[in-house]
Design a protein around this motif. Structure first.
Motif, short mmCIF file in Angstrom:
data_model
loop_
_atom_site.label_atom_id
_atom_site.label_comp_id
_atom_site.label_asym_id
_atom_site.label_seq_id
_atom_site.Cartn_x
_atom_site.Cartn_y
_atom_site.Cartn_z
N THR A 241 -18.57 -14.63 45.96
CA THR A 241 -18.19 -15.86 45.47
C THR A 241 -19.43 -16.96 45.31
OG1 THR A 241 -16.03 -15.53 46.98
CG2 THR A 241 -16.36 -17.75 45.93
N ASP B 48 -11.36 -19.37 48.12
CA ASP B 48 -12.61 -18.90 47.23
C ASP B 48 -12.21 -19.29 45.89
OD1 ASP B 48 -13.90 -17.44 49.13
OD2 ASP B 48 -13.62 -15.46 48.30
N GLU C 185 -13.02 -11.01 41.55
CA GLU C 185 -13.27 -10.82 43.12
C GLU C 185 -12.39 -9.91 43.70
OE1 GLU C 185 -15.16 -14.10 45.23
OE2 GLU C 185 -14.97 -12.83 46.96
MG LIG Z 1 -15.53 -14.44 48.45
#
Ligand SMILES: [Mg+2]
Ligand SMILES: Nc1nc2c(ncn2[C@@H]2O[C@H](COP(=O)(O)OP(=O)(O)O)[C@@H](O)[C@H]2O)c(=O)[nH]1
Length: 219
Positions: free
Chosen positions: A50, A78, A123
């Motif tokens: 992140t 996030d 992600e």
């Molecule tokens: Mg993360």
């Protein structure tokens, strides 16, 4: 699963993967239609995905439209961090699930305001095992390994490093303080994937970020 034999379990697993692969192919058609570069960021928790994303998005501002899909078991923290950069982000919570799958990405993609020619960063849930088997329709998997994790990780989790196009060694600012043999780490990664590319950087100091941005520009 109690009551199921080995053969039945394997059949179920193959069915799940086949369905996922079909949806990943469908995602790929969508991504091609909008000329998106789609990257699947995989790593253990805390390697800096992140942080690296936020720094990357700040540097790409005004140059290339970006969007982010965030995967975590719980919380939207996030996605909140990503949105502070002004980039649209969708959080997927997988609950007990240990990876994103193509259906989750498909549904999230349709909620995102993606622009032609942009980059979609995904992600994945933090672990070096499950995300290796699930194609999301991405062009490349990018494996991030930080300097505090030990140089033998590519040998311990070979499927992940075999599936990745690029290994980023993050947190190079910590190298003077930890025992981490960078050359050995690269050697280990190349043992499981002779074609893997490697970039060393520090997401927090910015050292090495140019190599990553150049890689993105030519990916
Ligand atoms: Mg993360
Ligand atoms: N020293 C250092 N810390 C970093 C770097 N990148 C991330 N971190 C720290 O590592 C921790 C986990 O980062 P995060 O981005 O949340 O990792 P993620 O779980 O992979 O998304 C945070 O405390 C970050 O500040 C780096 O390049 N150097």
């Amino acid at each position: 699963m109690p009551g199921l034999g080995q053969r039945q379990l394997i059949a179920i697993e193959m069915d799940v993967l086949a369905k996922n692969n079909a949806l990943a192919a469908h995602n790929r058609d969508h991504f091609e239609a909008t000329c998106q570069l789609v990257l699947n960021l995989v790593s253990s928790p805390g390697s800096g995905k992140t942080t690296l994303l936020c720094e990357t998005l700040r540097r790409l501002e005004g140059q290339r439209p970006c969007a982010v899909i965030e995967g975590d078991q719980q919380t939207s923290s996030d996605a909140d961090r990503i949105r502070t950069t002004g980039v649209p982000a969708i959080q997927i919570n997988t609950g007990k699930g240990c990876h994103l799958d193509a259906k989750m990405v498909h549904d999230a993609y349709h909620q995102l305001p993606v622009q032609e020619g942009g980059i979609l960063f995904i992600e994945n849930v933090g672990n070096l095992v499950c995300p290796a088997s699930f194609d999301l329709g991405e062009k490349y998997k990018v494996a991030i390994l930080s300097a505090t994790e030990g140089e033998e990780k590519p040998l311990k989790y070979p499927d992940m490093f075999a599936a990745a196009q690029l290994m980023i060694i993050n947190k190079t600012d910590l190298l003077p303080h930890v025992r981490f043999d960078v050359e050995r780490c690269i050697e280990n990664a190349k043992r499981v994937n002779p074609y893997i590319q490697v970039i060393q950087l520090s997401a927090t100091t910015g050292e090495g970020m140019d190599a990553w941005l150049n890689w993105l520009a030519s990916a």
